[in-house]
Scaffold this active site. Structure first.
Site, mmCIF file in Angstrom:
data_model
loop_
_atom_site.group_PDB
_atom_site.id
_atom_site.type_symbol
_atom_site.label_atom_id
_atom_site.label_comp_id
_atom_site.label_asym_id
_atom_site.label_seq_id
_atom_site.Cartn_x
_atom_site.Cartn_y
_atom_site.Cartn_z
ATOM 1 C CB THR A 1 -0.925 0.010 1.233
ATOM 2 O OG1 THR A 1 -1.738 -1.166 1.202
ATOM 3 C CG2 THR A 1 -1.807 1.231 1.263
ATOM 4 C CG PHE B 1 -12.728 -3.188 -9.807
ATOM 5 C CD1 PHE B 1 -12.541 -2.990 -8.466
ATOM 6 C CD2 PHE B 1 -13.099 -4.463 -10.244
ATOM 7 C CE1 PHE B 1 -12.695 -4.016 -7.558
ATOM 8 C CE2 PHE B 1 -13.253 -5.492 -9.357
ATOM 9 C CZ PHE B 1 -13.058 -5.285 -7.999
ATOM 10 C CD GLU C 1 -4.559 -7.145 3.748
ATOM 11 O OE1 GLU C 1 -4.493 -7.117 2.499
ATOM 12 O OE2 GLU C 1 -3.562 -7.115 4.466
ATOM 13 C CB CYS D 1 0.333 -11.856 -0.515
ATOM 14 S SG CYS D 1 1.753 -12.566 -1.371
ATOM 15 C CD1 TRP E 1 -2.553 4.007 5.246
ATOM 16 C CD2 TRP E 1 -2.420 3.697 7.460
ATOM 17 N NE1 TRP E 1 -3.092 5.116 5.854
ATOM 18 C CE2 TRP E 1 -3.028 4.949 7.214
ATOM 19 C CE3 TRP E 1 -2.236 3.285 8.784
ATOM 20 C CZ2 TRP E 1 -3.447 5.796 8.242
ATOM 21 C CZ3 TRP E 1 -2.654 4.130 9.811
ATOM 22 C CH2 TRP E 1 -3.244 5.365 9.538
ATOM 23 C CB ILE E 2 3.954 -0.848 5.998
ATOM 24 C CG1 ILE E 2 3.842 -0.157 4.633
ATOM 25 C CG2 ILE E 2 4.615 -2.212 5.899
ATOM 26 C CD1 ILE E 2 2.876 -0.809 3.670
#
Length: 412
Positions: free
Chosen positions: A160, A411, A391, A266, A190-191
């Site tokens: 992100t 999208f 997520e 992932c 935001w890790i």
């Protein structure tokens, strides 16, 4: 239930029905009103109970203090490693038929304690270790997986960015070749656990498309700054990463990861843990509300004596049961190797929404005391607000399910 027959137990550890259920006894309880334990094997129930005991003994006594002052992550990670919380889904390579329900029950019990406890395992297992096991070289796996399993090393997953979340194609971090080396430049935001991490899985654009890199965090040019002023997820760190001419050898490239499908696979793994965790948070909130409604007296009667209170409790109980049942079903599909990304999107969408609704109702049933840390629903509620975003937001998962239903990509 008298006509239900026992399903034969095979090498895959299929489902045993509980003897009490088979004999027609009412084994329901508020914590398992639909007797969903009957869908679990004895081994799964035993492993679940061990994780529950770990949470109650080692973690729950500290949750209020850790909400105010974040716990020392490295010590907590080592504690998780000592109790074998990591690596249940990962072997020398990514497990193709993993013990999915057992892992999910672990996520449920951890998040019943606090979302950050489940998030620690989700980050370490579903994101970092999965990326290494699925896409890494034998050398990368042998160097990092043993350390991550024991909790001696902390990992983070850097996808992100400030301007790109679910829109992976919009990421601006780039990696370019310079002789035999790679040079990375960009920012990530935001890790989870980035400040404390020993290794980062960093995703970047290259001339060959999106690629992943194994980046030791002591590499020159790598920086990590904690994001302050968070209201939610206060037990864990969220980080801004800086990549300024980070030079890596060719061996840092994840050799089997190419294109956006690799990082998205992932995050799909992580969604599986999230949908279980949300059911755990919902259960804890419901049980807190039930206990409060029986203990608190108003107008000379317990709150539980009022019809509107019982209606609220019945709706919460239903949502907890359905969220847990959905999680078990998706786990069984995963064990058979046939769960789809869209099904996991629906699970994340449904269960996080259910968890939020239960948490809000439970907080309301606590009255004014419900906004204090003495009771868990307010903590779960604000944590789940964060979970509903990461997520993949509710909107993203809605469109993922819509695409699966219609065949139309909406999208863009």
């Amino acid at each position: 239930m008298a006509n239900v027959s026992l399903v034969e137990h095979d090498a895959a550890e299929h489902v045993w029905l509980l003897p009490e259920v088979l004999h027609g006894k009412d084994t329901s309880s508020p914590a398992d009103f639909l007797a969903l334990d009957s869908l679990l094997t004895p081994a799964e129930r035993g492993e679940r109970d061990a994780v529950r005991q770990f949470v109650e003994k080692e973690l729950s006594p500290h949750t209020r203090d850790w909400f105010k002052i974040r716990p020392p992550l490295r010590e907590l990670t080592r504690l998780f490693g000592q109790h074998r919380m990591f690596g249940r889904l990962i072997g020398e390579t990514a497990a193709r038929i993993p013990p999915a329900v057992s892992f999910g029950l672990q996520m449920l019990e951890l998040e019943a304690g606090d979302t950050a406890f489940r998030q620690l395992v989700s980050t370490q297992d579903n994101l970092v270790m999965f990326a290494l096991a699925e896409y890494g070289s034998p050398e990368q796996r042998s160097e990092w997986l043993p350390q991550l399993v024991t909790g001696e090393a902390v990992g983070c997953f850097a996808m992100t960015e400030p301007t790109a979340g679910s829109d992976v194609a919009g990421m601006q971090t780039v990696a370019r070749r310079d002789g035999p080396d790679w040079v990375l430049n960009g920012e990530k935001r935001w890790i989870t656990n980035g400040v404390d991490a020993d290794v980062a899985i960093v995703w970047a654009k290259t001339d060959e498309g999106i690629r992943g890199f194994v980046v030791p965090t002591r590499t020159a040019g790598f920086s990590a700054v904690d994001i302050g002023d968070k209201v939610a997820m206060r037990h864990s760190s969220s980080t801004e990463l800086g990549l300024r001419n980070v030079r890596l050898p060719a061996s840092a490239l994840l050799p089997l990861a190419s294109g956006s499908r690799a990082p998205l696979s992932c995050t799909s793994e992580a969604r599986y843990g999230i949908l279980w965790g949300a059911a755990g948070a919902a259960r804890d909130c419901f049980l807190a509300a039930l206990e409060r409604s029986l203990a608190r007296t108003q107008f000379g009667r317990p709150l539980a004596n009022f019809q509107l209170t019982q209606q609220r409790l019945a709706v919460m109980c239903s949502k907890v049961g359905h969220a847990t049942m959905l999680a078990i079903h998706l786990g069984r599909l995963r064990e058979q190797g046939c769960v789809t990304a869209a099904q996991l999107s629906l699970g994340k969408l449904q269960n996080v929404q259910a968890g939020l609704e239960v948490a809000r109702e439970a907080r309301a049933l606590h009255g004014g005391d419900g906004i204090t840390l003495e009771f868990s629903p307010i903590r779960h509620m604000i944590n789940l607000e964060a979970v509903s975003t990461y997520e993949g937001t509710h909107e993203i998962h809605t469109l993922a399910v819509g695409r699966a239903l219609t065949g139309i990509d909406a999208f863009r």
